[in-house]
Design an enzyme around this catalytic site. Structure first.
Site, PDB file in Angstrom:
ATOM      1  N   TYR A  78      -2.901  91.929  67.326  1.00  0.00           N
ATOM      2  CA  TYR A  78      -1.644  92.590  66.986  1.00  0.00           C
ATOM      3  C   TYR A  78      -1.744  94.071  66.658  1.00  0.00           C
ATOM      4  CZ  TYR A  78       2.495  93.768  64.165  1.00  0.00           C
ATOM      5  OH  TYR A  78       3.596  94.378  63.652  1.00  0.00           O
ATOM      6  N   GLY A  94       1.057 102.583  60.655  1.00  0.00           N
ATOM      7  CA  GLY A  94       1.616 102.864  59.342  1.00  0.00           C
ATOM      8  C   GLY A  94       2.857 103.706  59.461  1.00  0.00           C
ATOM      9  N   ASN A 142      -8.736 104.562  56.266  1.00  0.00           N
ATOM     10  CA  ASN A 142      -8.092 103.318  56.674  1.00  0.00           C
ATOM     11  C   ASN A 142      -8.952 102.163  56.204  1.00  0.00           C
ATOM     12  OD1 ASN A 142      -6.851 101.162  58.042  1.00  0.00           O
ATOM     13  ND2 ASN A 142      -8.089 101.512  59.870  1.00  0.00           N
ATOM     14  N   GLY A 143      -8.356 101.229  55.474  1.00  0.00           N
ATOM     15  CA  GLY A 143      -9.110 100.056  55.053  1.00  0.00           C
ATOM     16  C   GLY A 143      -8.947  99.761  53.581  1.00  0.00           C
ATOM     17  N   CYS A 177      -3.501 101.737  57.719  1.00  0.00           N
ATOM     18  CA  CYS A 177      -3.435 103.152  58.042  1.00  0.00           C
ATOM     19  C   CYS A 177      -3.962 103.458  59.434  1.00  0.00           C
ATOM     20  CB  CYS A 177      -4.281 103.971  57.053  1.00  0.00           C
ATOM     21  SG  CYS A 177      -3.851 103.751  55.324  1.00  0.00           S
TER      22      CYS A 177
END
Length: 469
Positions: free
Chosen positions: A270, A50, A128-129, A22
């Site tokens: 990345y 995302g 996020n996570g 996310c």
């Protein structure tokens, strides 16, 4: 002349990558200005993190307490929000989210923000996570009739904050108590009708930054998103730090900060945008250093160096500078096609896919090529790309990967498949080289991470099986 990849190949191209879960973005204008458009543009800047769903919740701190407006849906940011939606989402405080699903699956039910009303008020949460002990916490919530069995990690987190808020004097106190109970890698932004609170996991696995635009404060997954809305990057949120923004300004709570840290190396390989700075490390520079490290260990010569767009380009640039071999753009990636799988007919899908990725034939014909990408997961994507290059007339293709071999799954919010789906965990380098059709194959060494990020403490568990506690 250009040689296009076909539809089945594009499916492999999109699927055979690791995905971040996310991106989060929150904004609080102390002057009372509407923040929805800035959040919209911030989410577009985070779209790479995302692409399955997007959402936004806003509130007016000068209006009726507890009035939170939310809009979310499946698809890209530009597909979910129309101008009319932004006109209706009015408020000077808000949070936004883009999602790639790992835990919880891909559905509108799991799209964020999670906006909830409870006995003491309301909140909206973006996350996020991955919460490692979410199943244990969910079981406790189900026993007290709070959560349900399909709740995602993010929803479990929201329920737990609400549970603690009923027993505490403030939303930030509830978040601190919740943080003491959960384990994992996360960046969370919570909006109540009068406050915005951000917290980063105590290991610093997931990024979270603080920024400012005029008299508005911003919390976001990356510094690039702050700059995209015309804001100024202030600093990274410290691992374990709780940032509370109110009408009186910013407060920082560092009680949960600790000495041990473990920042995700794949942000630099990345995930992050190339123009972001995370924990003092410029992403573009880190990737160039990875390419330079590959060049120093290389035992082959070639005519040109090319990178797979977009994440292989900076490493290819670094490789070219270190080796003296010319860097060449050999691929055209059309960024305006969108997601081919949502097209309504096979004919439309095929038309979109045929324009997505192609090789510039006159750049590679008759050439020996150094081909650089950020990773090999299953190997299917790299095999198709090499086939394209050979069909376009490439004489040799030597593959260099700016990461070590992926061997182990991730439990902290990165969609790394099980070890059986990781080609490097089942096969040696020689087999992989033959499988993808390359003339040679070289990976970055784990010890080369120091060239990328210096002494920054890292989580590299997907490469070395050393998971942070």
């Amino acid at each position: 002349m250009q040689n296009s990849i076909n539809e089945s190949s594009l499916d492999l191209l999109e699927d055979d990558k690791l995905h971040e879960e996310c991106g989060v973005f929150g904004m609080y204008s102390l002057d009372g200005n509407n923040v929805s458009k800035d959040i919209y543009y911030g989410l577009i800047a985070l779209q790479h993190r995302g692409q399955e769903s997007a959402g936004m919740s806003v509130s007016d701190t000068f209006g009726p307490k507890g009035n939170i407006s939310t809009k979310k849906g499946m698809g890209l940011v530009g597909e979910v929000f129309a101008q009319d939606d932004l006109n209706k989402l009015t408020g000077n405080i808000g949070v936004g989210h883009v999602r790639y699903s790992t835990t919880g699956g891909s559905s509108l039910e799991n799209a964020q923000p999670f906006a909830m009303n409870y006995i003491k008020g309301s909140l909206a949460l973006v996350h996020n996570g991955n919460i490692v002990n979410a199943a244990e916490i969910k079981q406790q919530q189900m026993q007290r009739g709070q959560a349900h069995y399909t709740s995602s990690d993010s929803e479990v987190l929201a329920y737990e904050i609400i549970h603690e808020r009923v027993k505490t004097h403030s939303i930030e106190a509830a978040i601190e108590k919740t943080a003491k109970e959960i384990r994992g890698g996360y960046a969370v932004v919570v909006m109540s009708p009068r406050k915005m609170v951000g917290i980063r996991d105590c290991l610093g696995i997931k990024p979270l930054v603080l920024g400012k635009k005029d008299n508005a404060y911003i919390l976001a997954s990356e510094s690039a998103a702050v700059r995209a809305v015309g804001g100024e990057f202030i600093r990274d949120v410290q691992p374990g730090e709780i940032i509370t923004i109110t009408s009186e300004g910013i407060q920082s709570n560092t009680d949960l900060c600790q000495k041990k840290q473990a920042h995700c190396i794949f942000e630099y390989i990345y995930f992050a945008r190339v123009d972001s700075v995370i924990d003092g490390i410029e992403v573009h520079e880190a990737r160039m250093h990875a390419g330079r490290a590959l060049a120093r260990e290389s035992k082959v010569t070639a005519d040109i160096v090319v990178g797979v767009p977009d994440s292989g380009l900076a490493a290819a640039e670094g490789y070219a500078l270190e080796s003296g071999i010319p860097f060449t753009f050999a691929f055209h990636k059309n960024s305006y096609i969108g997601r081919s799988f949502i097209k309504p007919t096979d004919e439309e899908r095929q038309q979109a896919v045929s324009m997505k990725l192609s090789v510039v034939e006159n750049a590679v014909r008759g050439k020996s090529i150094i081909l650089i990408d950020d990773s090999i997961v299953r190997g299917t994507t790299m095999k198709k790309i090499i086939e394209m290059l050979r069909k376009a007339g490439a004489k040799e293709v030597h593959v260099k990967i700016s990461a070590p071999p992926f061997l182990y799954p991730c439990f902290y919010g990165t969609d790394v498949p099980s070890s059986k789906q990781l080609i490097a965990s089942e096969h040696d380098e020689s087999f992989i080289c033959n499988k993808i059709g390359a003339d040679s194959l070289q990976y970055l060494r784990i010890e080369d991470f120091k060239d990328m990020v210096g002494d920054l403490p890292l989580c590299a568990a997907c490469f070395n099986n050393e998971y942070p506690a």
